[in-house]
Design a protein around this motif. Sequence first.
Motif, mmCIF file in Angstrom:
data_model
loop_
_atom_site.group_PDB
_atom_site.id
_atom_site.type_symbol
_atom_site.label_atom_id
_atom_site.label_comp_id
_atom_site.label_asym_id
_atom_site.label_seq_id
_atom_site.Cartn_x
_atom_site.Cartn_y
_atom_site.Cartn_z
ATOM 1 N N TYR A 110 44.054 -9.394 -20.050
ATOM 2 C CA TYR A 110 44.175 -9.943 -18.689
ATOM 3 C C TYR A 110 44.516 -11.426 -18.708
ATOM 4 C CZ TYR A 110 39.241 -10.481 -20.140
ATOM 5 O OH TYR A 110 38.086 -10.716 -20.863
ATOM 6 N N TRP A 111 45.332 -11.811 -17.721
ATOM 7 C CA TRP A 111 45.546 -13.232 -17.451
ATOM 8 C C TRP A 111 45.996 -13.405 -16.005
ATOM 9 C CZ3 TRP A 111 50.447 -14.606 -15.906
ATOM 10 C CH2 TRP A 111 51.527 -13.826 -16.342
ATOM 11 N N LYS A 123 37.828 -10.876 -12.317
ATOM 12 C CA LYS A 123 36.742 -9.897 -12.445
ATOM 13 C C LYS A 123 37.056 -8.638 -11.632
ATOM 14 C CE LYS A 123 31.730 -9.548 -11.849
ATOM 15 N NZ LYS A 123 30.516 -10.323 -11.578
ATOM 16 N N THR A 145 39.430 -8.277 -26.780
ATOM 17 C CA THR A 145 39.397 -9.263 -27.862
ATOM 18 C C THR A 145 39.876 -10.600 -27.313
ATOM 19 O OG1 THR A 145 41.622 -8.671 -28.617
ATOM 20 C CG2 THR A 145 39.773 -7.580 -29.718
ATOM 21 N N ASN A 150 37.578 -19.192 -25.987
ATOM 22 C CA ASN A 150 38.044 -18.799 -24.652
ATOM 23 C C ASN A 150 36.846 -18.422 -23.768
ATOM 24 O OD1 ASN A 150 39.321 -17.863 -22.355
ATOM 25 N ND2 ASN A 150 41.046 -17.030 -23.518
ATOM 26 N N THR A 151 36.206 -19.472 -23.257
ATOM 27 C CA THR A 151 34.987 -19.307 -22.465
ATOM 28 C C THR A 151 35.204 -18.418 -21.245
ATOM 29 O OG1 THR A 151 34.498 -21.562 -23.106
ATOM 30 C CG2 THR A 151 33.128 -20.636 -21.373
ATOM 31 N N ALA A 152 36.340 -18.610 -20.555
ATOM 32 C CA ALA A 152 36.574 -17.842 -19.326
ATOM 33 C C ALA A 152 36.761 -16.364 -19.637
ATOM 34 C CB ALA A 152 37.796 -18.397 -18.591
HETATM 35 C C1 LIG Z 1 40.226 -15.242 -18.131
HETATM 36 C C2 LIG Z 1 40.659 -15.262 -16.665
HETATM 37 C C3 LIG Z 1 41.549 -14.053 -16.399
HETATM 38 C C4 LIG Z 1 39.408 -15.190 -15.772
HETATM 39 O O1 LIG Z 1 39.799 -14.889 -14.441
HETATM 40 P P1 LIG Z 1 39.096 -15.589 -13.186
HETATM 41 O O2 LIG Z 1 39.587 -14.938 -11.957
HETATM 42 O O3 LIG Z 1 39.271 -17.054 -13.299
HETATM 43 O O4 LIG Z 1 37.571 -15.212 -13.446
HETATM 44 P P2 LIG Z 1 36.510 -14.854 -12.297
HETATM 45 O O5 LIG Z 1 36.562 -15.920 -11.252
HETATM 46 O O6 LIG Z 1 36.741 -13.442 -11.867
HETATM 47 O O7 LIG Z 1 35.145 -14.981 -13.089
HETATM 48 C C5 LIG Z 1 34.562 -13.888 -13.787
HETATM 49 C C6 LIG Z 1 33.268 -14.369 -14.410
HETATM 50 O O8 LIG Z 1 33.550 -15.308 -15.442
HETATM 51 C C7 LIG Z 1 32.973 -16.584 -15.136
HETATM 52 N N1 LIG Z 1 33.966 -17.607 -15.504
HETATM 53 C C8 LIG Z 1 35.278 -17.629 -15.163
HETATM 54 N N2 LIG Z 1 35.873 -18.714 -15.692
HETATM 55 C C9 LIG Z 1 34.907 -19.380 -16.377
HETATM 56 C C10 LIG Z 1 34.915 -20.576 -17.140
HETATM 57 N N3 LIG Z 1 36.041 -21.303 -17.308
HETATM 58 N N4 LIG Z 1 33.755 -20.956 -17.717
HETATM 59 C C11 LIG Z 1 32.626 -20.223 -17.588
HETATM 60 N N5 LIG Z 1 32.561 -19.067 -16.866
HETATM 61 C C12 LIG Z 1 33.700 -18.664 -16.268
HETATM 62 C C13 LIG Z 1 32.703 -16.561 -13.653
HETATM 63 O O9 LIG Z 1 31.640 -17.430 -13.316
HETATM 64 C C14 LIG Z 1 32.365 -15.107 -13.431
HETATM 65 O O10 LIG Z 1 31.047 -14.815 -13.838
HETATM 66 P P3 LIG Z 1 29.967 -14.156 -12.795
HETATM 67 O O11 LIG Z 1 30.599 -12.930 -12.233
HETATM 68 O O12 LIG Z 1 28.795 -13.862 -13.689
HETATM 69 O O13 LIG Z 1 29.741 -15.216 -11.779
HETATM 70 C C15 LIG Z 1 41.445 -16.569 -16.322
HETATM 71 O O14 LIG Z 1 40.624 -17.672 -16.591
HETATM 72 C C16 LIG Z 1 42.743 -16.718 -17.087
HETATM 73 O O15 LIG Z 1 43.764 -16.201 -16.675
HETATM 74 N N6 LIG Z 1 42.695 -17.471 -18.212
HETATM 75 C C17 LIG Z 1 43.898 -17.724 -19.027
HETATM 76 C C18 LIG Z 1 44.371 -16.469 -19.738
HETATM 77 C C19 LIG Z 1 43.349 -15.917 -20.691
HETATM 78 O O16 LIG Z 1 42.683 -16.653 -21.411
HETATM 79 N N7 LIG Z 1 43.248 -14.572 -20.719
HETATM 80 C C20 LIG Z 1 42.371 -13.890 -21.633
HETATM 81 C C21 LIG Z 1 43.028 -13.775 -22.951
HETATM 82 S S1 LIG Z 1 42.010 -12.869 -24.097
#
Ligand SMILES: CC(C)(COP(=O)(O)OP(=O)(O)OC[C@H]1O[C@@H](n2cnc3c(N)ncnc32)[C@H](O)[C@@H]1OP(=O)(O)O)[C@@H](O)C(=O)NCCC(=O)NCCS
Length: 196
Positions: A110-111, A123, A145, A150-152
């Motif tokens: 996902y991204w 989410k 994976t 990658n905290t997010a």
């Molecule tokens: C990873 C990604 C898809 C997350 O999507 P998002 O819509 O921002 O995430 P959400 O808002 O749905 O958050 C989901 C959960 O993660 C947490 N979270 C999201 N980003 C966070 C961050 N930067 N640090 C800590 N926690 C985080 C949220 O608090 C939430 O937790 P909760 O439900 O317990 O409150 C987005 O950050 C992204 O596109 N990142 C770049 C691409 C990437 O790294 N993809 C994954 C490759 S493996």
Amino acid sequence: MREDTSVAPNSLPFPDGLERDGIALRRLRARDAHAFAGAFRADPQLGVQIGADEDPTENGVRRFIARQPGLRARGEFLGMAVTDASKRPFLGHVMLHTLAWRHRRGEVGYWLVPEARGRGIGKAAVSLVVEWAFEELRLERIEITTTPENTAARALAHSLGFEEEGVMIARNLERGRRVDVVLLARVRDRSHNLPA
Ligand SMILES: CC(C)(COP(=O)(O)OP(=O)(O)OC[C@H]1O[C@@H](n2cnc3c(N)ncnc32)[C@H](O)[C@@H]1OP(=O)(O)O)[C@@H](O)C(=O)NCCC(=O)NCCS
């Protein structure tokens, strides 16, 4: 462990109508190519985070979108656009890949485009594909994976009940450097290994 490449794959249906809290999944369209490729220009870290060899061009994305029906028919890959209730904007990409049908196992990726992040959209989108894959595809184990930093990505996986199973040291060669990879998983039925 035996690999299961000799087993004929199932085909992947497209899950029409997946929607929750104003977030929907739909087919990728050729006109998504601009926003898809633009996300990698807007966030130079995106290609690194998803482990892409190089950032995609718009033409490359169009070719990738055109290949989707064949990839689904062979049961190899299902890519979906994340969108809203209007089904118009391209907000990101969720995918089901690395399917091992014999083991009823697959991986979710996902991204999101940078401006869609941090609002629960990721989410919602990933939960739609995970629930559909357990219920309709009857997968029994879904993996995610990512890299340790990658905290997010890790937080999103945790928020959907995925558990960290460990770090695979120097597992991948990405853009010329070896990277550690965290393995997270969720299983449909946790009683699989309990004594009868
Ligand atoms: C990873 C990604 C898809 C997350 O999507 P998002 O819509 O921002 O995430 P959400 O808002 O749905 O958050 C989901 C959960 O993660 C947490 N979270 C999201 N980003 C966070 C961050 N930067 N640090 C800590 N926690 C985080 C949220 O608090 C939430 O937790 P909760 O439900 O317990 O409150 C987005 O950050 C992204 O596109 N990142 C770049 C691409 C990437 O790294 N993809 C994954 C490759 S493996």
